[in-house]
Design an enzyme around this catalytic site. Structure first.
Site, PDB file in Angstrom:
ATOM      1  N   GLY A 115       0.804  -1.218   0.000  1.00 19.99           N
ATOM      2  CA  GLY A 115       0.000   0.000   0.000  1.00 19.99           C
ATOM      3  C   GLY A 115       0.834   1.265   0.000  1.00 19.99           C
ATOM      4  N   SER A 116       0.659   2.126  -1.005  1.00 22.99           N
ATOM      5  CA  SER A 116       1.561   3.264  -1.141  1.00 22.99           C
ATOM      6  C   SER A 116       1.120   4.181  -2.278  1.00 22.99           C
ATOM      7  CB  SER A 116       2.972   2.757  -1.404  1.00 22.99           C
ATOM      8  OG  SER A 116       2.952   1.723  -2.373  1.00 22.99           O
ATOM      9  N   ARG A 117       2.056   5.067  -2.711  1.00 24.10           N
ATOM     10  CA  ARG A 117       1.767   6.019  -3.767  1.00 24.10           C
ATOM     11  C   ARG A 117       3.043   6.344  -4.535  1.00 24.10           C
ATOM     12  NH1 ARG A 117      -0.143  11.740  -1.746  1.00 24.10           N
ATOM     13  NH2 ARG A 117       1.333  12.874  -3.009  1.00 24.10           N
TER      14      ARG A 117
END
Length: 232
Positions: free
Chosen positions: A189-191
């Site tokens: 989970g990240s960007r």
């Protein structure tokens, strides 16, 4: 279609970064199953999810210096002018930032948005705020690459999120990188933010689904306005 082709199209390759995690989930599943039968099935589901998370499917990347491709799978969470983080060493004026948010079901392999020479790789420790927040760009743990492309410097920033605790980068500076080339991943989970020169024209909108290494997110050398969108 032959049986071999069917299997090849069905079974997506798993990146080696995930082998130890998948093995750990598998061993834990067996132990939980010995303790209580129903826990085995819960562990099996989690092991299947972990395997799915580390998938590394091949992508068909458009090779054209005018085009900027998505650095990751996910949802486009922001498009617009923003001053880049200072550690990038870029202009203190606004650049075009396009952000792609990855949830725990997205493919987390990160790919180069343009081809060029990597002039800088900079890792910064930080917080683990929700990666969908705007302030995550400057406050979260992150790893940045600056690529000297055909139309000027382009930066791509891996940003850790609430669940992510490990940013992996395989690229080295100085060094050459091809558009769509794998350069790293972020676990769970990240960007990813892409900073482009002001001349770049965005070709995506907030809420749009992007496919890393394939979706065209911006274009150079075009006078066409950013596309209008409709949600249906």
């Amino acid at each position: 279609m032959s049986l071999t082709d069917t299997i090849r199209n069905t079974l997506v390759p798993i990146h080696r970064e995930g082998y130890s995690f998948i093995a750990g989930f598998g061993v834990a599943t067996l132990i939980l199953g010995l303790l209580w039968g129903p826990l085995f099935w819960i562990g099996l589901i989690l092991t299947a999810w972990c395997t799915y998370f580390f998938r590394d499917p091949p992508r068909v990347t458009p090779v054209d210096d005018r085009l900027v491709v998505a650095p990751a799978d996910g949802i486009v969470s922001s498009v617009g002018p923003t001053v880049p983080p200072r550690e990038l060493g870029l202009s203190e004026t606004e650049m075009i930032r396009i952000s792609v948010f990855m949830n725990v079901f997205s493919c987390h392999i990160n790919r180069a948005p343009v081809r060029g020479r990597i002039s800088l790789i900079e890792h910064r420790p930080g917080q683990f705020l929700n990666a969908d927040l705007d302030k995550a760009s400057t406050e979260n743990e992150r790893n940045s690459l600056v690529i000297e492309g055909a139309h000027g410097p382009v930066a791509v920033v891996q940003i850790a999120g609430l669940v992510a605790r490990r940013i992996v980068c395989w690229a080295e500076a100085p060094g050459e990188i091809a558009v769509g080339e794998r350069f790293g991943l972020i676990r769970f989970g990240s960007r990813v933010d892409v900073y482009l020169p002001p001349e770049a024209r965005p070709r995506v909108a907030v809420g749009q689904v992007s496919v890393g290494g394939e979706t065209i997110i911006a274009e150079f050398g075009s006078e066409a306005a950013p596309p209008l969108v409709r949600v249906s």
